[in-house]
Design a protein around this motif. Structure first.
Motif, PDB file in Angstrom:
ATOM      1  N   LEU A 183     -89.529  46.205 -51.758  1.00  0.00           N
ATOM      2  CA  LEU A 183     -88.913  44.799 -51.179  1.00  0.00           C
ATOM      3  C   LEU A 183     -88.004  45.176 -51.432  1.00  0.00           C
ATOM      4  O   LEU A 183     -86.394  44.276 -50.158  1.00  0.00           O
ATOM      5  N   SER A 184     -87.355  45.034 -52.673  1.00  0.00           N
ATOM      6  CA  SER A 184     -85.551  45.442 -52.720  1.00  0.00           C
ATOM      7  C   SER A 184     -84.809  46.210 -51.584  1.00  0.00           C
ATOM      8  O   SER A 184     -84.039  46.157 -51.276  1.00  0.00           O
ATOM      9  N   SER A 199     -86.094  47.396 -48.977  1.00  0.00           N
ATOM     10  CA  SER A 199     -86.308  46.522 -47.247  1.00  0.00           C
ATOM     11  C   SER A 199     -85.266  45.505 -46.774  1.00  0.00           C
ATOM     12  O   SER A 199     -84.557  45.532 -46.247  1.00  0.00           O
ATOM     13  N   HIS A 200     -84.691  44.283 -47.995  1.00  0.00           N
ATOM     14  CA  HIS A 200     -83.873  44.273 -48.386  1.00  0.00           C
ATOM     15  C   HIS A 200     -83.055  44.567 -47.974  1.00  0.00           C
ATOM     16  O   HIS A 200     -81.777  44.090 -47.178  1.00  0.00           O
ATOM     17  N   SER A 201     -82.362  45.699 -49.251  1.00  0.00           N
ATOM     18  CA  SER A 201     -80.650  46.095 -48.594  1.00  0.00           C
ATOM     19  C   SER A 201     -80.559  46.833 -47.510  1.00  0.00           C
ATOM     20  O   SER A 201     -79.443  46.273 -47.060  1.00  0.00           O
ATOM     21  N   GLU A 241     -81.994  45.775 -44.821  1.00  0.00           N
ATOM     22  CA  GLU A 241     -81.938  44.767 -43.231  1.00  0.00           C
ATOM     23  C   GLU A 241     -80.313  43.845 -44.012  1.00  0.00           C
ATOM     24  O   GLU A 241     -79.693  43.395 -42.814  1.00  0.00           O
ATOM     25  N   ALA A 242     -80.059  44.612 -44.722  1.00  0.00           N
ATOM     26  CA  ALA A 242     -78.562  43.233 -44.921  1.00  0.00           C
ATOM     27  C   ALA A 242     -77.814  44.538 -44.543  1.00  0.00           C
ATOM     28  O   ALA A 242     -76.347  44.109 -44.850  1.00  0.00           O
TER      29      ALA A 242
END
Length: 140
Positions: free
Chosen positions: A111-112, A114-116, A118-119
């Motif tokens: 999740l981390s 994926s978040h990175s 996406e950002a």
């Protein structure tokens, strides 16, 4: 000298393509690590879950039952996984507990990452996020 500049739209397409590729890399990298801990066979996760449930039920009863009716997975593994039904149940619970720890850690890493991704606003940021992912997974 002629200088070419890429349009914002062109750079956006490249960034989105890099994000899509990075997300696929995340899924594959986590899948490979998970396979170190679980069997990739249809229905196996149901068996693991049933073993955990049987073990919890069996170990909650005192005195321990000698008749293993209702505990088919424990009964099937006595003499293989452990010498007694209690030992088998303890192994089942230990394995389930290990998976919870590993699974939770892998999920946080996934999740981390994926978040990175996406950002990310540049391909370099995507590359850095993937490097962090692979570094984090290397401990497994």
């Amino acid at each position: 000298m002629i200088t070419y500049r890429r349009s914002v739209a062109s750079m956006s397409v490249q960034l989105e393509a890099a994000k899509t590729d990075a997300k696929e890399q995340i899924v594959e990298a986590v899948r490979v690590v998970r396979l170190k801990y679980v069997t990739d066979m249809p229905g196996q996760e149901l068996i693991y879950n049933e073993k955990r449930i049987e073990a919890e039920r069996y170990l909650s009863i005192l005195p321990r039952l000698l008749n293993l009716d209702g505990y088919p997975f424990i009964e099937a593994e006595v003499g293989i996984t452990g010498a007694t039904a209690e030992e088998v149940a303890q192994v089942f619970l230990a394995r389930a507990g290990l998976w919870v720890q590993v699974g939770a850690a892998l999920e946080a890493i996934r999740l981390s990452a994926s978040h990175s991704i996406e950002a990310s606003t540049t391909v370099a940021e995507i590359d850095a996020a993937l490097a962090t992912l692979y570094s984090s997974l290397s401990v497994f």
